[in-house]
Design a protein around this motif. Structure first.
Motif, mmCIF file in Angstrom:
data_model
loop_
_atom_site.group_PDB
_atom_site.id
_atom_site.type_symbol
_atom_site.label_atom_id
_atom_site.label_comp_id
_atom_site.label_asym_id
_atom_site.label_seq_id
_atom_site.Cartn_x
_atom_site.Cartn_y
_atom_site.Cartn_z
ATOM 1 N N GLU A 45 -16.012 6.028 -15.642
ATOM 2 C CA GLU A 45 -15.096 7.108 -15.986
ATOM 3 C C GLU A 45 -14.239 7.692 -14.814
ATOM 4 O O GLU A 45 -13.146 7.736 -14.988
ATOM 5 N N GLU A 46 -15.001 7.670 -13.825
ATOM 6 C CA GLU A 46 -14.208 8.323 -12.572
ATOM 7 C C GLU A 46 -13.010 7.311 -12.259
ATOM 8 O O GLU A 46 -11.957 7.450 -12.019
ATOM 9 N N LEU A 47 -13.437 5.816 -12.319
ATOM 10 C CA LEU A 47 -12.550 4.871 -11.970
ATOM 11 C C LEU A 47 -11.331 4.967 -12.960
ATOM 12 O O LEU A 47 -10.216 4.643 -12.396
ATOM 13 N N GLU A 48 -11.667 5.109 -14.131
ATOM 14 C CA GLU A 48 -10.765 4.766 -15.018
ATOM 15 C C GLU A 48 -9.433 6.063 -14.969
ATOM 16 O O GLU A 48 -8.335 5.832 -14.933
ATOM 17 N N GLU A 49 -10.214 7.144 -14.616
ATOM 18 C CA GLU A 49 -9.116 8.370 -14.070
ATOM 19 C C GLU A 49 -8.404 7.999 -12.670
ATOM 20 O O GLU A 49 -7.156 8.293 -12.579
ATOM 21 N N ASP A 50 -9.171 7.511 -11.975
ATOM 22 C CA ASP A 50 -8.501 7.128 -10.632
ATOM 23 C C ASP A 50 -7.401 6.117 -10.462
ATOM 24 O O ASP A 50 -6.666 6.310 -9.706
ATOM 25 N N ILE A 51 -7.458 5.309 -11.513
ATOM 26 C CA ILE A 51 -6.286 4.150 -11.600
ATOM 27 C C ILE A 51 -5.070 4.790 -11.664
ATOM 28 O O ILE A 51 -4.058 4.672 -10.967
ATOM 29 N N ALA A 52 -5.015 5.884 -12.642
ATOM 30 C CA ALA A 52 -3.750 6.806 -12.521
ATOM 31 C C ALA A 52 -3.408 7.544 -11.486
ATOM 32 O O ALA A 52 -2.152 7.612 -11.058
ATOM 33 N N ARG A 53 -4.262 8.095 -10.751
ATOM 34 C CA ARG A 53 -4.056 8.769 -9.666
ATOM 35 C C ARG A 53 -3.523 7.875 -8.556
ATOM 36 O O ARG A 53 -2.840 8.307 -7.689
ATOM 37 N N LEU A 54 -3.963 6.714 -8.342
ATOM 38 C CA LEU A 54 -3.478 5.953 -7.379
ATOM 39 C C LEU A 54 -2.205 5.198 -7.535
ATOM 40 O O LEU A 54 -1.710 4.302 -6.924
ATOM 41 N N GLN A 55 -1.720 5.343 -8.995
ATOM 42 C CA GLN A 55 -0.361 5.000 -9.272
ATOM 43 C C GLN A 55 -0.460 3.449 -9.301
ATOM 44 O O GLN A 55 0.447 2.710 -8.851
ATOM 45 N N LEU A 56 -1.614 2.847 -9.694
ATOM 46 C CA LEU A 56 -1.862 1.289 -9.492
ATOM 47 C C LEU A 56 -1.066 0.601 -10.540
ATOM 48 O O LEU A 56 -0.849 1.170 -11.783
ATOM 49 N N SER A 57 -0.591 -0.598 -10.353
ATOM 50 C CA SER A 57 0.074 -1.366 -11.450
ATOM 51 C C SER A 57 -0.330 -2.808 -10.823
ATOM 52 O O SER A 57 -0.917 -3.213 -9.868
ATOM 53 N N GLY A 58 0.253 -3.676 -11.852
ATOM 54 C CA GLY A 58 0.064 -5.074 -11.510
ATOM 55 C C GLY A 58 0.775 -5.526 -10.226
ATOM 56 O O GLY A 58 0.551 -6.605 -9.508
ATOM 57 N N ALA A 59 1.827 -4.908 -9.705
ATOM 58 C CA ALA A 59 2.431 -5.238 -8.302
ATOM 59 C C ALA A 59 1.685 -4.582 -7.258
ATOM 60 O O ALA A 59 2.199 -4.814 -6.027
ATOM 61 N N SER A 60 0.654 -3.844 -7.315
ATOM 62 C CA SER A 60 0.208 -3.304 -6.038
ATOM 63 C C SER A 60 -0.764 -4.013 -5.354
ATOM 64 O O SER A 60 -1.263 -5.258 -5.740
ATOM 65 N N ARG A 61 -0.854 -3.892 -4.096
ATOM 66 C CA ARG A 61 -1.860 -4.335 -3.179
ATOM 67 C C ARG A 61 -2.787 -3.369 -2.765
ATOM 68 O O ARG A 61 -2.619 -2.512 -2.079
ATOM 69 N N LEU A 62 -4.064 -3.745 -3.371
ATOM 70 C CA LEU A 62 -5.149 -2.769 -3.084
ATOM 71 C C LEU A 62 -6.065 -3.198 -2.148
ATOM 72 O O LEU A 62 -6.414 -4.623 -2.049
ATOM 73 N N CYS A 82 -3.889 -6.497 -10.451
ATOM 74 C CA CYS A 82 -3.145 -6.238 -9.165
ATOM 75 C C CYS A 82 -4.110 -7.486 -7.991
ATOM 76 O O CYS A 82 -5.005 -7.781 -8.203
ATOM 77 N N GLN A 83 -3.374 -7.675 -6.917
ATOM 78 C CA GLN A 83 -3.738 -8.425 -5.963
ATOM 79 C C GLN A 83 -4.879 -7.349 -4.958
ATOM 80 O O GLN A 83 -4.537 -6.385 -4.522
ATOM 81 N N SER A 84 -5.823 -7.912 -4.944
ATOM 82 C CA SER A 84 -7.098 -6.800 -4.430
ATOM 83 C C SER A 84 -7.926 -7.532 -3.194
ATOM 84 O O SER A 84 -8.247 -8.519 -3.193
ATOM 85 N N THR A 85 -7.989 -6.929 -2.463
ATOM 86 C CA THR A 85 -8.930 -7.124 -1.215
ATOM 87 C C THR A 85 -9.971 -6.366 -0.742
ATOM 88 O O THR A 85 -9.994 -5.042 -0.924
ATOM 89 N N GLY A 86 -11.074 -6.879 -0.818
ATOM 90 C CA GLY A 86 -12.535 -5.862 -0.271
ATOM 91 C C GLY A 86 -13.180 -6.530 1.007
ATOM 92 O O GLY A 86 -13.051 -7.623 1.322
#
Length: 272
Positions: A45-62, A82-86
């Motif tokens: 639930e937190e993560l779902e809220e935070d997607i909007a806070r972070l303004q993430l989209s398919g063009a984001s580099r995370l 989006c392209q993601s790195t961990g």
């Protein structure tokens, strides 16, 4: 990699080696209601809220600092595409994350590295639009330097979201500190400390939310789930380890119930 980092890596490797076993999956399901491969106090639930806070989209580099076995990172990536790195210190965690990304059919979007986060981030400046770090900064030895590195790798206007479950908001005994810090180096800080470090790093605070209530619910569920599977866990972990983990979770609950230790979420923005 330093000797302390190697020692901490071995401890986490033992845990992550069993992370996706049927028993651990049942524990997460019973503790949290939704198993997203969470390795800390985070919830879906937190993560779902935070997607909007972070303004993430398919063009984001995370970038996810301290991604563990990739549960939160793959959860976000699967929704945003989006392209993601961990990055994480534990090789077993990274191996589990690679397997998780493949099972979710997002392997082409996720790149994972074994990295000591106490060292500089090995990416060029402005390489990412978003950085997140969930319940990790309290285990890093110089968060001021980490924040400076985050500011460096973020593009102007890029966002940094992190949670800190070690903000002291009441009296804490030395015994409680020892029990709360059994998993390795842990740095507890007073209110306002993270805000100051962000400002000095060139990151402007946008939002701050107390997520201690979620931590308490999370920890209570974890304690009950572990008790329900005590026999299996004692066989897997050993009785002494099982008891230490129970004391750890009980300490987290006690500190949260009386408002002595808070879990805070911060969102900051990289200045141009």
């Amino acid at each position: 990699m330093s000797l302390p980092a190697e020692s901490e890596s071995r401890g986490y490797d033992d845990f992550y080696g069993q992370f996706d076993s049927p028993l651990m999956q049942r524990l997460r399901q019973e503790a949290h209601g939704r198993d997203i491969g969470q390795h800390s106090w985070v919830t879906a639930e937190e993560l779902e809220e935070d997607i909007a806070r972070l303004q993430l989209s398919g063009a984001s580099r995370l970038l996810d600092l301290g991604c563990g076995p990739g549960g939160p990172l793959t959860f976000v990536t699967s929704r945003v595409r989006c392209q993601s790195t961990g990055m994480d210190l534990s090789a077993n965690a990274i191996a589990a994350g690679v397997a998780r990304a493949a099972s979710m059919q997002i392997a082409e979007l996720v790149t994972l590295f074994v990295v000591d986060l106490n060292q500089p981030i090995q990416f060029d400046s402005r390489s990412f639009d978003t950085v997140m770090s969930l319940d990790v900064v309290l285990h890093l030895r110089d968060r001021a330097e980490v924040f400076r590195e985050v500011a460096r790798v973020l593009a102007p206007g890029g966002r940094f979201l992190f949670t800190d479950a070690g903000v002291i908001t009441g009296s804490v005994s030395d015994e409680e500190i020892r029990r709360r810090a059994i998993h390795g180096y842990t740095q507890f800080v007073p209110p306002g400390f993270n805000e100051t470090m962000l400002e000095r790093a060139g990151l402007g605070l946008l939002d701050r939310i107390d997520r201690s209530a979620g931590l308490l619910k999370n920890a209570t569920g974890r304690l009950a789930a572990r008790l329900a599977h005590q026999g299996e866990l004692e066989q897997l972990e050993g009785k002494a380890h099982f008891e230490r983990e129970q004391q750890y979770v009980e300490t987290v609950i006690g500190l949260s119930q009386r408002g002595a230790l808070a879990r805070m979420m911060y969102v900051a923005e990289a200045r141009a």
